[in-house]
Design a protein around this motif. Structure first.
Motif, PDB file in Angstrom:
ATOM      1  N   VAL A   1       4.460   5.911  -5.078  1.00 19.17           N
ATOM      2  CA  VAL A   1       4.471   6.120  -6.522  1.00 19.17           C
ATOM      3  C   VAL A   1       3.777   7.431  -6.865  1.00 19.17           C
ATOM      4  CG1 VAL A   1       3.464   5.290  -8.677  1.00 19.17           C
ATOM      5  CG2 VAL A   1       4.703   3.713  -7.209  1.00 19.17           C
TER       6      VAL A   1
ATOM      7  N   ARG B   1       0.824  -1.201   0.000  1.00 21.74           N
ATOM      8  CA  ARG B   1       0.000   0.000   0.000  1.00 21.74           C
ATOM      9  C   ARG B   1       0.856   1.248   0.000  1.00 21.74           C
ATOM     10  NH1 ARG B   1      -3.326   1.240   5.222  1.00 21.74           N
ATOM     11  NH2 ARG B   1      -1.250   1.859   5.848  1.00 21.74           N
ATOM     12  N   GLU B   2       1.853   1.237   0.874  1.00 22.93           N
ATOM     13  CA  GLU B   2       2.692   2.429   0.947  1.00 22.93           C
ATOM     14  C   GLU B   2       3.523   2.610  -0.308  1.00 22.93           C
ATOM     15  OE1 GLU B   2       2.396   4.840   3.196  1.00 22.93           O
ATOM     16  OE2 GLU B   2       0.701   3.552   3.681  1.00 22.93           O
TER      17      GLU B   2
ATOM     18  N   ILE C   1       2.527   1.940  -3.384  1.00 20.56           N
ATOM     19  CA  ILE C   1       1.665   2.611  -4.366  1.00 20.56           C
ATOM     20  C   ILE C   1       1.519   4.086  -4.014  1.00 20.56           C
ATOM     21  CG2 ILE C   1      -0.644   2.694  -5.339  1.00 20.56           C
ATOM     22  CD1 ILE C   1      -0.853  -0.227  -5.122  1.00 20.56           C
ATOM     23  N   TYR C   2       1.356   4.345  -2.715  1.00 15.64           N
ATOM     24  CA  TYR C   2       1.214   5.744  -2.321  1.00 15.64           C
ATOM     25  C   TYR C   2       2.465   6.525  -2.688  1.00 15.64           C
ATOM     26  CZ  TYR C   2       0.274   9.811   0.573  1.00 15.64           C
ATOM     27  OH  TYR C   2       0.067  11.081   1.007  1.00 15.64           O
TER      28      TYR C   2
END
Lengths: 348, 446, 301
Positions: free
Chosen positions: C134, C128-129, C131-132
C-alpha cells in the motif's frame, strides 16, 4: 522488493513460543498465546495506524475522489451533489474532443489539442533527459571521478541547484531570459540573436529553454549520484585494466559504466517520474507560456481544472497522468529494474 | 538516559511548534472574520483591502496614495475601524490572488471588481455582499454607470472609474512620420502604420504577454463585425454561432498580417517596465497603443519630473477605434469598462460604508484631479482637465452604445478561453475559428 | 528495490572516490586527466554559480543600471534593496512560516513513518506485505494527481489559510518514501538486541523507543532531510491554500507574490529571490556531510 526480504531476518514476536515446544499444549499456554497474539496485533495497530490513517485520508481518498470527479461536469463552486454525471466524456474530450458531434470541433481545438501538446512536451523532456542529461552527467562524473584540487568544493557547488526550490530557480531564470535581459545581450555580443518571439515564448525554442533550466537544476544531482556509484567500483579493477594497456575511455566503457548500471537505472527511473510530474518550475515560468508553448500535463491540468473551473476535466487529466506514471513505473520496474533484482539475488 | 532526553526534546519541539502554529494562524484569520452582524461603531473591526494600484516605473503611485488617504480619512472618522491594504499588480490580482482567495474562503473584505459576467459568476457562487439596500443612495447618484456591477436587479459592486477605449498616440511621432489627422477608418490606420514603419518607428505597441491587451483588438473587431443584438444576446446565451464572430478573428488576422506591432509581442507586458507596451509609448519607442482611459495616468508613471509629465501629456492624443470597411456593427459603438470594488460576503457591514465613501463626490473629484482618472460620479465630471479624457468621455456619451469588455462580460471561463484563443492568433498558433471553438467549449462546461 | 523514490534524495557530494586511474609507470600529480577534471570542474562551477551570482549582484542594482550595464558592477551599490527587504517583516514572516511547516512536516513524517515501518520490518503477521505494498503504491500518487480533491477536503475541514492544512497532507505524501527507506534500516538491527531486551523485561514498545530509534538515527536523518527539503520547496499546495495575505505565505509562494506586487522593480525581485535561496543553501551546507550513509544504504538496497 524481494531483496529486502532476504536482508536481515524479520524478527518474530519476542517470547513467541509457537514455533517450538511440544505438541501437546496446555490450556494455560493457549490462553497465554492468545493474549500474546492480541497484544501483538494491538501493537501493530498502534504503530501503523497514524501513518495508515493519514495516508488513507489525505492520499488514497483524494486520488479516489479525483477518479470520481472525473466522471462529472463540475465547476468546483456549486455543490458536488448538483454536478452532472457525464461518464467518460471528460476523458474523450481530452483525447479526441469528445463524442458529441455538435461540440467535437470546439473541444478538439480548446481541450484536446492543448492536451496532446502538453503530453508532447513531457515526452520531449523525457527523451531529452535521456539523450542529453544522461550522457552529459555520465561523462562529467567519469571525468570528475578522481582526486584533484578543489574536488569537494566542485561537488558541493554543482549539487546546490538541486536544493533550491523550483520556484526560486524559475524566477531567477525568467529574469535572465527576459527578451531584453542578460541572456539576449550575451548572445548578441557573440553575433547570434535570441529566438523569435523571446526565449520562452518562441514556438520552437521555448520548450528547449525550459529544458535548459530543468537541466541546470537537476544535472548536479545526476552527477553526484553517478559519482557515488563510481565510488563503489573497486580501484583494483581499474588499475588492472590500465596496466593491461586499456585506454582511459576503454576503462570507463568496459568497467566503470557497466558497474554503475544499477545507479544509472535508478536515476533514469527518478528522472522519468519527475519529468511526468513537472509543475512548479513551468508554472512559475508564466504558466507554460501565453499559448502553452511549454505547458506540461500538470500545468495543463491546473490551468483548466482549477483556474478555468472545470474540475471534472482537470480530475480526468490528473487520472490520466496517474495512469501514465503507473504504466511507466511498473513497466520500468518489471523490465529494467528486474535485472538488477535478479542480479543481486544471484550475487547473494 | 540520552534517548529519554531526546524524546523529551522532540516532544517539546512538537508541542512548541503546535503552540506557535496556533498563534500564527489566528492573526491571519482575524482580518476577514470581523463581526458581520452590527452596524454598531464600537466594535473594533479590521478590513483588508486588495487593490491594483502599484507604483509605476518612476516609483510613484498616485492612485495608491489616494487610496491610502481615503483609508486614513475613513478610519479617522470611524475610530474602531482599521484598514489593511495590500497593493497587488493587476494581472496577479485578477488571474491568481482573487480567484484563489475566493475559492478557498480566505478572502479579503474589499477587493477589485470589474463587473459583468465575472461579477455574476461570483454572485452565483455566493462570494459577494449585496449592496442594493445599504448603498441605495450611492447607487442612484452614480446613475447608469453602475449597470455592469449589477446582476438580477441587485448591485454587488461600486465603480470608481469608467471609460471607453481607443488608440492613444504620440503626436510628435505622427508628425515625424508625416501623418496628418487621426485615422478614422482601418484603411487610414493601415496608411499610418506604413508611414511609421518607413520612419523606423514601431507603429503600435501591444502587451500580448498579459493576454488581455491583445484580446482588446479582437473585441473591437467583434464590435464592428457583430450587430448590437448579437453582441448583447451573447452575454446571456453564450451563443457564438453567428458568422460575425469568426469574421472578427479574420479581420484581426488580416490586421496582424500587416505587421503593425513591435517584435516579440507575446513577451511584452502591458504596464510594467520600460519595455512594456505602455513604457514603449511613454518613452517614444512606439507611436500608438489601443488602451483604456487609465493609460492617462499609467503613462505618467514612466516620467520622472513634472516637466516630463507635462510634456508627455501634451504630446499624447487619442482617437476612437477606426471604422472597418464592412460589418454589421454600429460604427459609433465603443468598447468600455471600468474598475470598482466589491465587499466579500462575510465582510463587516462597515465595508459597504467604505465603498460609499470611495464613490462619494469628494473622493471622485480628487481621483480626477490628483490621479488623472475618469470618475463615474457625475458631480466629479468637471474635475477632469485632461484633454484626451474629455474627448474620451464625449465619445462615450455620443456612442451608439457602449459594450463592456468582452472578457468581463462573459466571465472567467468563456472570457479566459476567448483571450487564450486570441493570443494564439497573435502568436501564430491559432486561428479565427479557434477562438470561437474555445468559447463554445467553455460555455458548455461552465 | 528500495529506490523507487519519486523525490530524488540528496547525496553527499564529498564521497570518497578512487585514486586517479594511472598506472604506476606514469608519474602522479598533474597529468592531463587531472587538468581535464579541474577544467570541467571550473566550467561546472561557473555555469552553476554564474546565474546565482548575477541574481545576487543584480539585487544591488538600480533598474537603470540593470538595463544599461547588466554585466558590469552595480553603480551605485543599492544596499538598501536588500536592507529594505530585511527590515520589513514580511520576508522574515514567510521564512518563519516555511520553517514551521517544514519542521512540522519533518517531525510528523519521521515519527509516523518510522513507527509504521517498525512492525513492517520486525514483526511477522498476515497482511504485512500488503500494507507495505500500500505504501509502495503511494509513490505512484504524486501530489499533482491528488491536489484538486485534496484541496476540497482541506477546505471542507476549514483548514485553508492555516499552516496545519499544509503540514498534514505533506506528512501523508512523504510517508511512502519514509516507510520504504526506514524498513531496511529497522530490519538491520540485530535480533540479539531484541532478545536481550526481552530478557531484561523490556516490552516491544519500550524496545522501540529506547533501542530502535537511537540506532535508526542515520535513516531518520535521511528521511528527515528529504521531508524537510520537500516541504521547504513546496509550491502547489501553498498556492491553493495560503491565499489570504502575504503574511501567511511560505517563502517560495512569497517570492512569486513579491514578484507580482513589484513587477516593475526587477532588481528588487532579484534581491528578494536571492535572500530566499539562503536558508535552503545554509541548511544544505550544514547537513551535506550527514546525509551520505543513509542515502547510499537506501540506493544500494
Amino acid at each position: 522488493m524481494s531483496t529486502i526480504e532476504t536482508s536481515g531476518k524479520a524478527a518474530g514476536p519476542v517470547g513467541d513460543t509457537s514455533s517450538a515446544g511440544p505438541r501437546n499444549v496446555s490450556p494455560d499456554l493457549m490462553a497465554m498465546r492468545r493474549r500474546d497474539q492480541r497484544r501483538k496485533w494491538s501493537e501493530i495497530a498502534l504503530f501503523t495506524s497514524p501513518a495508515l490513517i493519514l495516508f488513507a485520508l489525505f492520499v488514497v481518498f483524494p486520488v479516489a475522489s479525483a477518479a470520481r470527479y472525473s466522471l462529472y461536469k463540475w465547476n468546483g463552486v456549486k455543490k458536488f451533489s448538483e454536478a452532472e454525471f457525464i461518464g467518460f466524456e471528460n476523458y474523450t474530450r481530452a483525447l479526441w474532443g469528445g463524442n458529441d458531434p455538435a461540440t467535437q470541433q470546439a473541444f478538439k481545438t480548446a481541450y484536446s489539442e492543448p492536451f496532446w501538446q502538453a503530453v508532447g512536451h513531457n515526452v520531449l523532456i523525457i527523451v531529452a533527459s535521456m539523450a542529453i542529461q544522461l550522457p552529459l552527467a555520465l561523462i562529467i562524473a567519469l571525468i570528475l571521478n578522481r582526486k584533484f584540487p578543489g574536488r569537494s568544493i566542485v561537488r558541493v557547488i554543482i549539487f546546490a541547484p538541486y536544493v533550491i526550490s523550483e520556484v526560486i530557480a524559475g524566477v531567477m531564470w525568467f529574469i535572465i531570459f527576459d527578451p531584453y535581459g542578460i541572456a539576449t545581450k550575451f548572445v548578441e555580443s557573440i553575433g547570434l540573436s535570441a529566438p523569435d518571439g523571446g526565449w520562452f515564448e518562441s514556438q520552437t525554442w521555448g520548450i528547449w529553454t525550459v529544458f535548459f533550466v530543468v537541466t541546470w537544476k537537476y544535472l548536479g544531482l545526476a552527477i553526484i549520484l553517478f559519482l557515488a556509484g563510481l565510488s563503489g567500483v573497486p580501484q583494483e579493477l581499474q588499475e588492472a585494466a590500465s596496466i593491461d594497456g586499456a585506454s582511459w575511455w576503454q576503462v570507463q566503457r568496459r568497467i566503470n559504466i557497466p558497474l554503475i548500471g544499477p545507479t544509472i537505472r535508478i536515476w533514469v527511473f527518478l528522472s522519468l517520474i519527475g519529468s511526468i510530474q513537472l509543475f512548479d518550475m513551468v508554472w512559475v515560468l508564466n504558466r507554460g507560456g501565453t499559448q502553452g508553448q511549454y505547458a506540461t500535463i500538470a500545468t495543463f491540468m491546473m490551468q483548466f481544472g482549477y483556474f478555468r473551473k472545470d474540475v471534472g476535466f482537470g480530475s480526468a487529466v490528473a487520472v490520466i497522468m496517474f495512469l501514465i506514471s503507473l504504466l511507466v513505473a511498473v513497466g520500468y520496474m518489471l523490465t529494467v529494474l528486474r535485472r538488477d533484482n535478479d542480479n543481486s539475488e544471484v550475487a547473494r | 538516559m540520552a534517548h529519554m532526553r531526546r524524546m523529551a526534546a522532540i516532544a517539546a519541539l512538537a508541542a512548541s511548534s503546535a503552540l506557535v502554529l496556533a498563534a500564527c494562524t489566528s492573526p491571519s484569520e482575524d482580518p476577514t472574520s470581523g463581526p458581520t452582524d452590527t452596524g454598531s461603531n464600537s466594535e473594533p473591526v479590521t478590513l483588508t483591502w486588495w487593490h491594483n494600484a502599484v507604483a509605476g516605473d518612476n516609483g510613484e503611485n498616485p492612485l495608491g496614495d489616494l487610496w491610502q488617504s481615503v483609508a486614513d480619512e475613513f478610519t479617522a472618522d470611524h475610530p474602531n475601524v482599521t484598514i489593511e491594504i495590500e497593493q497587488i499588480q493587476n494581472e496577479d490580482l485578477q488571474r491568481t490572488r482573487i480567484p484563489t482567495a475566493l475559492q478557498s474562503g480566505d478572502a479579503p473584505d474589499i477587493f477589485q471588481q470589474w463587473g459583468g459576467g465575472e461579477l455574476a459568476a461570483q454572485v452565483e457562487a455566493g462570494y459577494l455582499m449585496d449592496l442594493t439596500g445599504p448603498l441605495a443612495d450611492t447607487i442612484s447618484s452614480l446613475g447608469g454607470a453602475v449597470a455592469p456591477w449589477q446582476t438580477a436587479g441587485s448591485t454587488y459592486g461600486i465603480p470608481f472609474q469608467f471609460g471607453v477605449e481607443g488608440i492613444w498616440y504620440r503626436k510628435s511621432l505622427f508628425e515625424q512620420a508625416g501623418i496628418t489627422g487621426e485615422p478614422a477608418t482601418m484603411a487610414e490606420l493601415g496608411d499610418a502604420v506604413n508611414k511609421l514603419k518607413a520612419a523606423d518607428i514601431v507603429p503600435i505597441a501591444v502587451g500580448a504577454g498579459d493576454k488581455w491587451p491583445a484580446a482588446h483588438w479582437w473585441y473591437n473587431f467583434a464590435l464592428r463585425s457583430c450587430s448590437k443584438d448579437v453582441l448583447q444576446a451573447s452575454g446571456t446565451s453564450f451563443d457564438f454561432s453567428d458568422a460575425c464572430w469568426v469574421q472578427a478573428g479574420k479581420d484581426l488576422e488580416e490586421f496582424i498580417g500587416t505587421e503593425p506591432f513591435q517584435p516579440d509581442f507575446t513577451s511584452t507586458v502591458a504596464q510594467t517596465g520600460a519595455t512594456s507596451s505602455a513604457g514603449m509609448v511613454a518613452t517614444g519607442t512606439a507611436a500608438m497603443e489601443l488602451m483604456g482611459h487609465w493609460n492617462a495616468f499609467v503613462y505618467d508613471g514612466f516620467m520622472e519630473t513634472d516637466e516630463d509629465k507635462a510634456a508627455l501629456s501634451a504630446d499624447l492624443g487619442w482617437f476612437p477605434m477606426p471604422a472597418t470597411a464592412s460589418g454589421a456593427g454600429d460604427p459609433t459603438a465603443a468598447l468600455g469598462g471600468g474598475d470598482g470594488f466589491s465587499c466579500y460576503i462575510d465582510a463587516p457591514a462597515v465595508c459597504a460604508d467604505f465603498l460609499a465613501y470611495i464613490a462619494s463626490a469628494d473622493v471622485q473629484k480628487r481621483f480626477a484631479a490628483e490621479v488623472g482618472g475618469l470618475p463615474v460620479n457625475p458631480e466629479a465630471a468637471d474635475s477632469v482637465t485632461n484633454e484626451n479624457l474629455k474627448e474620451l468621455a464625449a465619445v462615450a456619451g455620443n456612442a451608439g452604445y457602449v459594450q463592456l469588455w468582452l472578457d468581463t462580460t462573459y466571465g472567467p471561463n468563456v472570457g479566459g478561453a476567448m483571450n487564450d484563443g486570441i493570443v494564439a492568433i497573435f502568436g501564430g498558433s491559432g486561428d479565427a475559428q479557434g477562438v470561437v471553438d474555445g468559447m463554445t467549449a467553455a460555455a458548455v462546461v461552465q | 528495490m528500495t529506490a523507487t523514490l519519486n523525490q530524488a534524495p540528496p547525496v553527499s557530494p564529498t564521497d570518497e572516490s578512487p585514486a586517479p586511474v594511472a598506472s604506476p609507470r606514469r608519474g602522479g600529480g598533474m597529468n592531463s586527466s587531472v587538468i581535464l577534471a579541474i577544467l570541467v570542474g571550473l566550467i561546472g562551477i561557473a555555469l552553476t554559480l554564474g546565474p546565482v551570482l548575477y541574481l545576487i549582484v543584480g539585487g544591488f542594482r538600480t533598474q537603470g543600471n540593470l538595463t544599461s550595464n547588466p554585466t558590469g558592477l552595480p553603480d551605485p551599490w543599492m544596499w538598501q534593496n536588500y536592507a529594505d527587504i530585511l527590515k520589513e517583516g514580511i520576508f522574515w514572516r514567510q521564512l518563519f512560516n516555511s520553517l514551521v511547516v517544514a519542521l512540522g512536516t519533518t517531525i510528523g513524517v519521521v515519527l509516523f513513518g518510522t513507527m509504521a515501518a517498525y512492525p513492517l520490518a520486525r514483526y511477522r503477521f498476515k497482511g504485512r506485505e500488503v500494507i507495505y505494498l500500500v505504501f509502495v503504491t503511494g509513490l505512484m500518487f504524486p501530489l499533482t494527481v491528488a491536489v484538486l480533491p485534496l484541496y476540497f477536503i482541506i477546505k471542507n475541514l476549514g483548514l485553508t489559510g492555516s499552516l496545519w492544512g499544509l503540514i498534514i497532507p505533506q506528512i501523508a505524501f512523504a510517508l511512502p518514501v519514509t516507510v520504504i527507506i526506514m524498513r531496511p534500516f529497522l530490519r538491520a538491527i540485530p535480533n540479539e538486541l531484541e532478545e536481550a531486551a526481552s530478557v531484561d523485561g523490556v516490552t516491544r514498545v519500550g524496545f522501540f523507543w529506547r533501542v530502535v530509534l537511537p540506532l535508526a538515527r542515520p535513516g531518520m536523518i535521511t528521511v528527515g532531510v528529504l521531508a524537510f527539503i520537500g516541504s521547504w520547496n513546496a509550491y502547489l499546495l501553498p498556492l491553493l491554500l495560503l491565499t489570504g495575505d502575504a503574511e501567511s505565505m511560505t517563502l517560495p509562494l512569497g517570492v512569486t507574490q513579491f514578484q507580482g506586487e513589484h513587477a516593475s522593480a526587477t532588481t528588487l525581485i532579484m534581491a528578494y529571490t536571492s535572500l530566499s535561496m539562503v536558508p535552503a543553501l545554509v541548511f544544505f551546507l550544514l547537513l551535506e556531510r550527514r546525509i551520505v550513509d543513509g542515502l547510499t544504504g537506501a540506493v544500494k538496497g
